[in-house]
Every structure is written in C-alpha cells, then in structure tokens.
Write a protein that holds these residues in place. Structure first.
Motif, PDB file in Angstrom:
ATOM      1  N   PHE A 229      23.214 -41.688 -62.980  1.00  0.00           N
ATOM      2  CA  PHE A 229      23.238 -42.778 -62.016  1.00  0.00           C
ATOM      3  C   PHE A 229      24.191 -42.529 -60.847  1.00  0.00           C
ATOM      4  CE2 PHE A 229      21.331 -44.931 -65.633  1.00  0.00           C
ATOM      5  CZ  PHE A 229      20.327 -45.673 -65.005  1.00  0.00           C
ATOM      6  N   ASN A 230      24.865 -41.397 -60.865  1.00  0.00           N
ATOM      7  CA  ASN A 230      25.755 -41.086 -59.754  1.00  0.00           C
ATOM      8  C   ASN A 230      24.954 -40.873 -58.463  1.00  0.00           C
ATOM      9  OD1 ASN A 230      28.333 -40.441 -58.564  1.00  0.00           O
ATOM     10  ND2 ASN A 230      27.724 -38.283 -58.618  1.00  0.00           N
ATOM     11  N   GLN A 231      23.746 -40.361 -58.629  1.00  0.00           N
ATOM     12  CA  GLN A 231      22.841 -40.170 -57.488  1.00  0.00           C
ATOM     13  C   GLN A 231      21.476 -40.719 -57.891  1.00  0.00           C
ATOM     14  OE1 GLN A 231      23.505 -36.205 -55.414  1.00  0.00           O
ATOM     15  NE2 GLN A 231      24.530 -35.774 -57.340  1.00  0.00           N
ATOM     16  N   ARG A 232      21.349 -42.031 -57.804  1.00  0.00           N
ATOM     17  CA  ARG A 232      20.199 -42.738 -58.359  1.00  0.00           C
ATOM     18  C   ARG A 232      18.860 -42.245 -57.805  1.00  0.00           C
ATOM     19  NH1 ARG A 232      21.624 -47.971 -60.570  1.00  0.00           N
ATOM     20  NH2 ARG A 232      19.468 -48.580 -60.258  1.00  0.00           N
ATOM     21  N   ARG A 233      18.837 -41.837 -56.570  1.00  0.00           N
ATOM     22  CA  ARG A 233      17.565 -41.502 -55.947  1.00  0.00           C
ATOM     23  C   ARG A 233      17.064 -40.106 -56.305  1.00  0.00           C
ATOM     24  NH1 ARG A 233      18.285 -44.036 -49.806  1.00  0.00           N
ATOM     25  NH2 ARG A 233      18.700 -46.185 -50.478  1.00  0.00           N
ATOM     26  N   LYS A 234      17.913 -39.317 -56.907  1.00  0.00           N
ATOM     27  CA  LYS A 234      17.509 -37.968 -57.279  1.00  0.00           C
ATOM     28  C   LYS A 234      16.716 -37.966 -58.584  1.00  0.00           C
ATOM     29  CE  LYS A 234      20.856 -34.941 -55.030  1.00  0.00           C
ATOM     30  NZ  LYS A 234      21.756 -33.770 -55.238  1.00  0.00           N
ATOM     31  N   MET A 235      15.838 -36.977 -58.732  1.00  0.00           N
ATOM     32  CA  MET A 235      15.152 -36.798 -60.003  1.00  0.00           C
ATOM     33  C   MET A 235      16.162 -36.355 -61.053  1.00  0.00           C
ATOM     34  SD  MET A 235      11.535 -35.026 -58.806  1.00  0.00           S
ATOM     35  CE  MET A 235      12.321 -33.791 -57.769  1.00  0.00           C
ATOM     36  N   LEU A 236      15.855 -36.655 -62.315  1.00  0.00           N
ATOM     37  CA  LEU A 236      16.806 -36.379 -63.391  1.00  0.00           C
ATOM     38  C   LEU A 236      17.224 -34.912 -63.438  1.00  0.00           C
ATOM     39  CD1 LEU A 236      15.413 -38.561 -66.327  1.00  0.00           C
ATOM     40  CD2 LEU A 236      17.525 -38.932 -65.032  1.00  0.00           C
ATOM     41  N   ARG A 237      16.283 -33.996 -63.213  1.00  0.00           N
ATOM     42  CA  ARG A 237      16.656 -32.582 -63.325  1.00  0.00           C
ATOM     43  C   ARG A 237      17.687 -32.186 -62.278  1.00  0.00           C
ATOM     44  NH1 ARG A 237      10.712 -30.307 -61.740  1.00  0.00           N
ATOM     45  NH2 ARG A 237      10.707 -30.827 -59.517  1.00  0.00           N
ATOM     46  N   ALA A 238      17.680 -32.865 -61.122  1.00  0.00           N
ATOM     47  CA  ALA A 238      18.670 -32.578 -60.080  1.00  0.00           C
ATOM     48  C   ALA A 238      19.972 -33.325 -60.354  1.00  0.00           C
ATOM     49  CB  ALA A 238      18.117 -32.961 -58.712  1.00  0.00           C
ATOM     50  N   LEU A 256      11.365 -36.929 -71.977  1.00  0.00           N
ATOM     51  CA  LEU A 256      11.478 -37.429 -70.615  1.00  0.00           C
ATOM     52  C   LEU A 256      10.872 -36.435 -69.627  1.00  0.00           C
ATOM     53  CD1 LEU A 256      15.176 -38.717 -70.713  1.00  0.00           C
ATOM     54  CD2 LEU A 256      13.079 -40.017 -71.117  1.00  0.00           C
ATOM     55  N   LYS A 257      10.461 -36.939 -68.499  1.00  0.00           N
ATOM     56  CA  LYS A 257       9.945 -36.093 -67.438  1.00  0.00           C
ATOM     57  C   LYS A 257      11.096 -35.692 -66.514  1.00  0.00           C
ATOM     58  CE  LYS A 257       5.431 -38.391 -67.319  1.00  0.00           C
ATOM     59  NZ  LYS A 257       4.480 -39.168 -66.471  1.00  0.00           N
ATOM     60  N   PRO A 258      11.252 -34.416 -66.238  1.00  0.00           N
ATOM     61  CA  PRO A 258      12.321 -33.995 -65.322  1.00  0.00           C
ATOM     62  C   PRO A 258      12.225 -34.644 -63.948  1.00  0.00           C
ATOM     63  CG  PRO A 258      11.440 -32.115 -66.520  1.00  0.00           C
ATOM     64  CD  PRO A 258      10.536 -33.268 -66.824  1.00  0.00           C
ATOM     65  N   THR A 259      11.037 -35.104 -63.585  1.00  0.00           N
ATOM     66  CA  THR A 259      10.858 -35.742 -62.279  1.00  0.00           C
ATOM     67  C   THR A 259      11.131 -37.243 -62.299  1.00  0.00           C
ATOM     68  OG1 THR A 259       8.486 -35.950 -62.768  1.00  0.00           O
ATOM     69  CG2 THR A 259       9.192 -34.031 -61.484  1.00  0.00           C
ATOM     70  N   ASP A 260      11.432 -37.791 -63.474  1.00  0.00           N
ATOM     71  CA  ASP A 260      11.795 -39.208 -63.557  1.00  0.00           C
ATOM     72  C   ASP A 260      13.108 -39.455 -62.823  1.00  0.00           C
ATOM     73  OD1 ASP A 260       9.593 -39.966 -65.029  1.00  0.00           O
ATOM     74  OD2 ASP A 260      10.630 -39.911 -66.961  1.00  0.00           O
ATOM     75  N   ARG A 261      13.338 -40.704 -62.443  1.00  0.00           N
ATOM     76  CA  ARG A 261      14.621 -41.129 -61.903  1.00  0.00           C
ATOM     77  C   ARG A 261      15.321 -41.999 -62.927  1.00  0.00           C
ATOM     78  NH1 ARG A 261      11.424 -40.073 -57.637  1.00  0.00           N
ATOM     79  NH2 ARG A 261      12.422 -39.119 -55.801  1.00  0.00           N
ATOM     80  N   ALA A 262      16.628 -42.072 -62.834  1.00  0.00           N
ATOM     81  CA  ALA A 262      17.431 -42.717 -63.875  1.00  0.00           C
ATOM     82  C   ALA A 262      17.005 -44.160 -64.132  1.00  0.00           C
ATOM     83  CB  ALA A 262      18.907 -42.657 -63.503  1.00  0.00           C
ATOM     84  N   GLU A 263      16.703 -44.902 -63.059  1.00  0.00           N
ATOM     85  CA  GLU A 263      16.378 -46.321 -63.243  1.00  0.00           C
ATOM     86  C   GLU A 263      15.075 -46.539 -63.985  1.00  0.00           C
ATOM     87  OE1 GLU A 263      15.313 -45.241 -58.916  1.00  0.00           O
ATOM     88  OE2 GLU A 263      16.903 -44.820 -60.362  1.00  0.00           O
TER      89      GLU A 263
END
Length: 280
Positions: A229-238, A256-263
């Motif tokens: 959640f430090n960078q909410r807009r990034k995909m989880l893998r990033a 989980l999908k690496p392209t998912d976002r934390a929210e």
C-alpha cells in the motif's frame, strides 16, 4: 450523590490548572462528561477488569471508566501539567487509579495491570496509529487485551473498518480485521472538543479474536501490507519487488495475480502471500 458527582466540572479543572490543549502533543480535550461516560460504556462491562488509558488529559474519560465500574485504571500521561488534575480523580477513587507520567510508546503497562484487561482511550492524534498497530501485531496471540475502545480522527476510523475495493482500504483494515472484530460505535463532531479540531472523530471498538482469521506471521504480514500500500496505484509485482526477488512467483503461489493492485486483494489473499513470502 455518587463519587463522580463530587468532582468539579472539567471546565473548572482545566481553568484551575491552566490546561490549555497543546497541538504539539495531539491534545483535544473532551469536556462533556455525558459523552465520556458513553464512550466508557462502549468498552463493555468493566466490572472486574483493569483498563489501560493513554493520554487521559484532565481525566474526563478516566472518570467515566471509573464511574462505570472499572476495577482499576492505569492512565499514562506525557503532559506533566495534567498530573494534579488526575491526582484529584485518584483521590476520589482510592486505590482504583494509577497514573504514570511518560511516553506510552516507551512504557510497558503490563507490570501494572492484572487480566482481564481492556484498553479505552481518546488517543493523542500523533501516536494513535502507531499504538494501534503495536497492539494488533504482538508476536503472541491472543494479546494482553480483550478489547480496544479508541477514539480517532474519522478518516482513521474508516480506514480501520474499510472493505476491499474502497478508497480507505489498506494496512490498518487488514491488520485490524485479521485478528479482531472492528466496528465504529460513536461519531463525534469537532465542537464536542476543546479546542475543536478541524475534523470529526469516531470511536472504534475492536474485540480480539481467539485466533487470527487466517494463518500468517504478524511481522511478515505487516511488512508485506506496508509495501503493497506504499504505492497503491502500482501493480503488486512492482510494489512488492523489494519484499522478495522472486515476488512474482510467490504472488502466483498465493493465488494472486501479479497485475493486481493492493486495494483489490482481500484479507485472505494477503495472509496467503505472507505465508508464501515466509517460505524459504
């Protein structure tokens, strides 16, 4: 007349002791004793319980907790100006109130408390979130507390009870809902306080679960969630690339999908990811 009624009104206490709230200490005093008693009642049946209170100030909530039947209250106060006012409360409730002067982040309260223990506090704004995270992430569970009844800025309270997909969903929601039942029980407008803060406040009640909802290591889960959640807009893998060199494989292992976002990730998914990260 009850002991509660023999104590002077809080406005008189503040005037007598020159207790002007200090912004640098996150202070906003709640002077309506009807409200402080109402907050105390949200903590549940206090009979036979010790209660930990952080930042009692002039003692409004302290008086409510004692009048509602708390066996013993341990109040930790950093502001030495408030000690004479709290001494008045201690004198009115002999042997039921202990006041410690100091920083709640540095004091171990357990040497002064006997289970069962509840926590109730109008937390100073500048330490409230850090204290909550500490209480939610001890190494051993169940924790020392049965419940937490805490006042926060409304925005913080909404983050604690938020659901996946909402703008307020994040680290606090996951850590709180992993090991407790959390709900907002009271809303308070700015004018309830002296001085009035710029935001509304809410009281959150958290009841400790006997076991976490899903298995995970508390420290790893906290680290994973903080990074996600430090960078909410990034995909989880990033967002999580610093957590493990093969984070994409671990995300897939957690379902989980690496392209998912934390929210987008529910509590169960973050717990599965913490387990995957923990594997060597």
């Amino acid at each position: 007349m009850s002991v509660f009624d023999t104590l002077p009104p809080l406005r008189d206490v503040i005037a007598d002791h020159g207790l002007r709230a200090r912004k640098s200490m996150g202070q906003n005093f709640l002077l309506d004793l009807n409200l402080t008693s109402k907050i105390a009642r949200q903590a549940g049946d206090l009979t036979g319980c010790d209660v930990l209170e952080i930042g009692p100030g002039p003692g409004g909530l302290t008086r409510g907790l004692l009048s509602e039947g708390a066996r013993h209250v341990l109040a930790i106060e950093k502001d030495a100006r408030c000690l004479p006012a709290l001494a008045q409360v201690a004198a009115a409730y002999p042997e039921r109130l202990t006041v410690l002067e100091g920083d709640a982040l540095e004091i171990d309260p357990l040497v002064h408390l006997t289970p069962p223990i509840r926590v109730a506090a109008n937390l100073p704004y500048n330490v409230g979130t850090e204290l909550l995270v500490r209480w939610l992430t001890p190494k051993e569970w169940p924790p020392f507390w049965q419940s937490l009844t805490l006042m926060f800025q409304r925005e913080v309270a909404e983050r604690i009870v938020a659901a996946p997909g909402s703008k307020t969903y994040g680290r606090l929601a996951i850590l709180a809902q992993w090991r407790s039942d959390a709900r907002i029980v009271l809303q308070l407008p700015p004018e309830a306080f002296t001085p009035p803060p710029k935001v509304s406040s809410s009281v959150v009640h958290l009841t400790a679960l006997a076991e976490p909802r899903f298995p995970a290591d508390a420290q790893i889960l906290s680290r994973v969630v903080a990074a996600a959640f430090n960078q909410r807009r990034k995909m989880l893998r990033a967002a999580l690339k610093g957590v493990a060199p093969d984070i994409e494989d671990r995300l897939i292992a957690a379902g989980l999908k690496p392209t998912d976002r934390a929210e987008q990730v529910p509590l169960e998914g973050f717990c599965a990811l913490a387990r995957a990260v923990a594997q060597t």
